[in-house]
Design an enzyme around this catalytic site. Sequence first.
Site, PDB file in Angstrom:
ATOM      1  N   TYR A   1      37.772  43.679  41.907  1.00  0.00           N
ATOM      2  CA  TYR A   1      37.956  42.265  41.545  1.00  0.00           C
ATOM      3  C   TYR A   1      37.745  41.374  42.772  1.00  0.00           C
ATOM      4  O   TYR A   1      36.950  40.427  42.750  1.00  0.00           O
ATOM      5  CB  TYR A   1      39.362  42.031  40.953  1.00  0.00           C
ATOM      6  CG  TYR A   1      39.666  40.555  40.836  1.00  0.00           C
ATOM      7  CD1 TYR A   1      39.054  39.785  39.857  1.00  0.00           C
ATOM      8  CD2 TYR A   1      40.531  39.916  41.731  1.00  0.00           C
ATOM      9  CE1 TYR A   1      39.290  38.427  39.771  1.00  0.00           C
ATOM     10  CE2 TYR A   1      40.774  38.560  41.646  1.00  0.00           C
ATOM     11  CZ  TYR A   1      40.154  37.816  40.663  1.00  0.00           C
ATOM     12  OH  TYR A   1      40.391  36.454  40.594  1.00  0.00           O
TER      13      TYR A   1
ATOM     14  N   LYS B   1      34.607  38.552  43.874  1.00  0.00           N
ATOM     15  CA  LYS B   1      34.764  37.158  44.317  1.00  0.00           C
ATOM     16  C   LYS B   1      34.034  36.943  45.653  1.00  0.00           C
ATOM     17  O   LYS B   1      33.363  35.929  45.859  1.00  0.00           O
ATOM     18  CB  LYS B   1      36.250  36.801  44.468  1.00  0.00           C
ATOM     19  CG  LYS B   1      37.001  36.753  43.158  1.00  0.00           C
ATOM     20  CD  LYS B   1      36.560  35.596  42.297  1.00  0.00           C
ATOM     21  CE  LYS B   1      37.166  35.633  40.917  1.00  0.00           C
ATOM     22  NZ  LYS B   1      36.559  34.678  39.977  1.00  0.00           N
TER      23      LYS B   1
ATOM     24  N   SER C   1      39.253  32.973  45.042  1.00  0.00           N
ATOM     25  CA  SER C   1      40.656  33.375  45.079  1.00  0.00           C
ATOM     26  C   SER C   1      41.086  33.616  46.522  1.00  0.00           C
ATOM     27  O   SER C   1      40.280  34.054  47.361  1.00  0.00           O
ATOM     28  CB  SER C   1      40.799  34.675  44.289  1.00  0.00           C
ATOM     29  OG  SER C   1      42.047  35.271  44.512  1.00  0.00           O
TER      30      SER C   1
HETATM   31  P1  NAD Z   1      41.772  33.742  31.987  1.00  0.00           P
HETATM   32  O1  NAD Z   1      41.493  35.160  31.650  1.00  0.00           O
HETATM   33  O2  NAD Z   1      42.916  33.071  31.308  1.00  0.00           O
HETATM   34  O3  NAD Z   1      40.467  32.854  31.703  1.00  0.00           O
HETATM   35  C1  NAD Z   1      39.168  33.354  31.849  1.00  0.00           C
HETATM   36  C2  NAD Z   1      38.410  32.988  30.580  1.00  0.00           C
HETATM   37  O4  NAD Z   1      37.061  33.446  30.703  1.00  0.00           O
HETATM   38  C3  NAD Z   1      38.995  33.630  29.322  1.00  0.00           C
HETATM   39  O5  NAD Z   1      39.172  32.631  28.331  1.00  0.00           O
HETATM   40  C4  NAD Z   1      37.940  34.660  28.907  1.00  0.00           C
HETATM   41  O6  NAD Z   1      37.898  34.814  27.501  1.00  0.00           O
HETATM   42  C5  NAD Z   1      36.677  34.049  29.477  1.00  0.00           C
HETATM   43  N1  NAD Z   1      35.622  35.016  29.815  1.00  0.00           N
HETATM   44  C6  NAD Z   1      35.737  36.163  30.529  1.00  0.00           C
HETATM   45  N2  NAD Z   1      34.546  36.756  30.667  1.00  0.00           N
HETATM   46  C7  NAD Z   1      33.642  35.949  30.049  1.00  0.00           C
HETATM   47  C8  NAD Z   1      32.243  36.015  29.850  1.00  0.00           C
HETATM   48  N3  NAD Z   1      31.539  37.046  30.324  1.00  0.00           N
HETATM   49  N4  NAD Z   1      31.632  35.019  29.180  1.00  0.00           N
HETATM   50  C9  NAD Z   1      32.345  33.977  28.694  1.00  0.00           C
HETATM   51  N5  NAD Z   1      33.682  33.864  28.839  1.00  0.00           N
HETATM   52  C10 NAD Z   1      34.309  34.846  29.513  1.00  0.00           C
HETATM   53  O7  NAD Z   1      41.907  33.638  33.560  1.00  0.00           O
HETATM   54  P2  NAD Z   1      42.365  32.418  34.478  1.00  0.00           P
HETATM   55  O8  NAD Z   1      43.649  32.779  35.098  1.00  0.00           O
HETATM   56  O9  NAD Z   1      42.237  31.143  33.758  1.00  0.00           O
HETATM   57  O10 NAD Z   1      41.262  32.534  35.623  1.00  0.00           O
HETATM   58  C11 NAD Z   1      40.098  31.726  35.631  1.00  0.00           C
HETATM   59  C12 NAD Z   1      39.267  32.059  36.858  1.00  0.00           C
HETATM   60  O11 NAD Z   1      40.039  31.833  38.023  1.00  0.00           O
HETATM   61  C13 NAD Z   1      38.804  33.511  36.919  1.00  0.00           C
HETATM   62  O12 NAD Z   1      37.488  33.538  37.451  1.00  0.00           O
HETATM   63  C14 NAD Z   1      39.777  34.141  37.891  1.00  0.00           C
HETATM   64  O13 NAD Z   1      39.210  35.248  38.561  1.00  0.00           O
HETATM   65  C15 NAD Z   1      40.034  32.996  38.836  1.00  0.00           C
HETATM   66  N6  NAD Z   1      41.315  33.110  39.539  1.00  0.00           N
HETATM   67  C16 NAD Z   1      42.463  33.264  38.806  1.00  0.00           C
HETATM   68  C17 NAD Z   1      43.689  33.397  39.462  1.00  0.00           C
HETATM   69  C18 NAD Z   1      44.960  33.617  38.699  1.00  0.00           C
HETATM   70  O14 NAD Z   1      45.909  34.121  39.285  1.00  0.00           O
HETATM   71  N7  NAD Z   1      45.048  33.256  37.418  1.00  0.00           N
HETATM   72  C19 NAD Z   1      43.726  33.334  40.865  1.00  0.00           C
HETATM   73  C20 NAD Z   1      42.541  33.160  41.564  1.00  0.00           C
HETATM   74  C21 NAD Z   1      41.332  33.045  40.889  1.00  0.00           C
HETATM   75  C1  WQD Z   2      53.301  38.038  43.130  1.00  0.00           C
HETATM   76  C2  WQD Z   2      54.485  38.739  43.823  1.00  0.00           C
HETATM   77  C3  WQD Z   2      54.371  41.132  43.721  1.00  0.00           C
HETATM   78  C4  WQD Z   2      54.854  41.395  39.363  1.00  0.00           C
HETATM   79  C5  WQD Z   2      47.361  38.451  42.104  1.00  0.00           C
HETATM   80  C6  WQD Z   2      45.988  38.885  42.481  1.00  0.00           C
HETATM   81  C7  WQD Z   2      45.255  37.765  43.153  1.00  0.00           C
HETATM   82  C8  WQD Z   2      45.298  36.491  42.322  1.00  0.00           C
HETATM   83  C9  WQD Z   2      46.670  36.160  41.840  1.00  0.00           C
HETATM   84  C10 WQD Z   2      43.306  36.305  41.030  1.00  0.00           C
HETATM   85  C11 WQD Z   2      54.077  39.961  44.645  1.00  0.00           C
HETATM   86  C12 WQD Z   2      55.573  40.616  42.944  1.00  0.00           C
HETATM   87  C13 WQD Z   2      54.733  40.944  40.666  1.00  0.00           C
HETATM   88  C14 WQD Z   2      56.036  42.140  39.000  1.00  0.00           C
HETATM   89  C15 WQD Z   2      56.841  41.863  41.250  1.00  0.00           C
HETATM   90  N1  WQD Z   2      44.524  36.608  41.127  1.00  0.00           N
HETATM   91  N2  WQD Z   2      55.713  41.160  41.578  1.00  0.00           N
HETATM   92  N3  WQD Z   2      56.979  42.316  39.958  1.00  0.00           N
HETATM   93  O1  WQD Z   2      49.634  39.963  43.682  1.00  0.00           O
HETATM   94  O2  WQD Z   2      49.946  37.698  44.780  1.00  0.00           O
HETATM   95  O3  WQD Z   2      48.042  38.067  43.285  1.00  0.00           O
HETATM   96  O4  WQD Z   2      47.262  37.313  41.234  1.00  0.00           O
HETATM   97  O5  WQD Z   2      42.537  36.019  41.884  1.00  0.00           O
HETATM   98  O6  WQD Z   2      43.957  38.197  43.342  1.00  0.00           O
HETATM   99  O7  WQD Z   2      46.073  39.987  43.370  1.00  0.00           O
HETATM  100  O8  WQD Z   2      50.287  37.914  42.310  1.00  0.00           O
HETATM  101  O9  WQD Z   2      51.878  37.498  40.490  1.00  0.00           O
HETATM  102  O10 WQD Z   2      50.899  39.809  40.742  1.00  0.00           O
HETATM  103  O11 WQD Z   2      52.561  38.996  42.404  1.00  0.00           O
HETATM  104  O12 WQD Z   2      57.730  42.053  42.072  1.00  0.00           O
HETATM  105  O13 WQD Z   2      56.175  42.592  37.850  1.00  0.00           O
HETATM  106  O14 WQD Z   2      55.373  39.234  42.812  1.00  0.00           O
HETATM  107  O15 WQD Z   2      54.682  42.323  44.379  1.00  0.00           O
HETATM  108  O16 WQD Z   2      54.923  39.998  45.768  1.00  0.00           O
HETATM  109  P1  WQD Z   2      49.523  38.509  43.613  1.00  0.00           P
HETATM  110  P2  WQD Z   2      51.395  38.575  41.391  1.00  0.00           P
END
Ligand code: NAD
Ligand code: WQD
Length: 336
Positions: free
Chosen positions: A150, A154, A126
């Site tokens: 979190y 990562k 991330s």
């Molecule tokens: P999500 O929660 O929709 O998907 C994660 C999936 O993993 C879910 O279906 C959950 O049921 C499954 N899961 C969780 N723990 C598990 C375990 N121990 N064993 C088996 N399955 C398990 O999340 P997402 O948004 O699709 O994110 C996927 C990956 O990408 C995550 O590792 C997350 O940290 C990373 N990521 C997400 C974002 C974001 O903003 N969505 C940003 C950066 C990184």
């Molecule tokens: C985006 C912008 C908020 C909600 C997070 C995690 C990051 C990554 C992605 C996994 C910011 C603003 C948000 C609301 C708002 N996840 N906001 N009202 O914070 O960039 O990243 O998700 O790895 O690790 O920290 O994403 O969508 O929460 O926020 O004003 O109800 O929207 O302040 O500026 P963020 P976000």
Amino acid sequence: MPSTVLVTGGAGFIGSHTTVALQQAGYRVVVLDNLCNSSASVLERVERITGARPQFIHGDIRDTALLDELFAAHPVDAILHFAGLKAVGESTQKPLEYYDNNVHGSVNLLQAARRAAVQTFVFSSSATVYGDPQRLPLAEDHPRSATNPYGHSKLVVEDILESLYRAEPGWRLARLRYFNPVGAHPSGLIGEAPQGVPNNLMPYVAQVARGARTRLQVFGDDYDTPDGTGVRDYIHVMDLAQGHVAALRYCERQKQCLLSVNLGTGRGYSVLEMVRAFEKASGRPVPYDIVARRPGDIAACWADTNLAATTLGWRATLGIEDMCADAWRWESGREA
Ligand code: NAD
Ligand code: WQD
């Protein structure tokens, strides 16, 4: 025989879209998911899109015996590892659960992969690993830091992959640093389905537009950004999915590799720009109030996308109009 890819977390938001992209690129997919944040019905929807249902194994990446059975039963060539917990706020309340799922789970999966001689592994990292940006755009050599469990989980898994590669250079490892994934498959059949109150901006905005929530809270309008609200690099989840296919293909071409690469668009949009784009795409108002900053938020962040372009031959192609239109198609098809 097409290559077989194990997609952990494949029922989740990014994993399900990537499963679609993998199947459409000719891969066989085996999904492993414990459904703690998703539903198995997603796999039927993936089948409606691609014409093929991925193999589904309901289970946990921390279950060693299950992993060994899985690798014995399926000829896995590569692993895309999405499974994990992802809510920043929750991670500060439940640090042990986060380290157990995200760190211990990843180690357990890597150990099982090694026993099965699977050495191609793509990890969902991330942009959170960059902490508070010292310079923009964020390039992969920017110093890393974490302020919550979190983000730290990562960072630690990134480092574990590095140590593993140094000890056993036969691995082909990619650490993909996602910026802010949003949007949905253009069919409207799969998308982001957060449980409870959404933590992230776009699902919240979508629920306000649908009428499921009354008003958005905008967390601060006094940042050092053009309109004072936070700026992020939002990336369409289908672009992100294609980025995974490109990363997998890159790994397949290498004898050994350890890659860290950003997956973003290289462009930032403010909260208010996203709200306006969503109102336009949906034709619905998104009323909001400006409230205090959310603790831990940064002002602005967007990706340097050059490394992804030069190494993977991949660039994002979809803009915020597509992100909002596709997110709305998905959201408006959900139960009120
Ligand atoms: P999500 O929660 O929709 O998907 C994660 C999936 O993993 C879910 O279906 C959950 O049921 C499954 N899961 C969780 N723990 C598990 C375990 N121990 N064993 C088996 N399955 C398990 O999340 P997402 O948004 O699709 O994110 C996927 C990956 O990408 C995550 O590792 C997350 O940290 C990373 N990521 C997400 C974002 C974001 O903003 N969505 C940003 C950066 C990184
Ligand atoms: C985006 C912008 C908020 C909600 C997070 C995690 C990051 C990554 C992605 C996994 C910011 C603003 C948000 C609301 C708002 N996840 N906001 N009202 O914070 O960039 O990243 O998700 O790895 O690790 O920290 O994403 O969508 O929460 O926020 O004003 O109800 O929207 O302040 O500026 P963020 P976000």
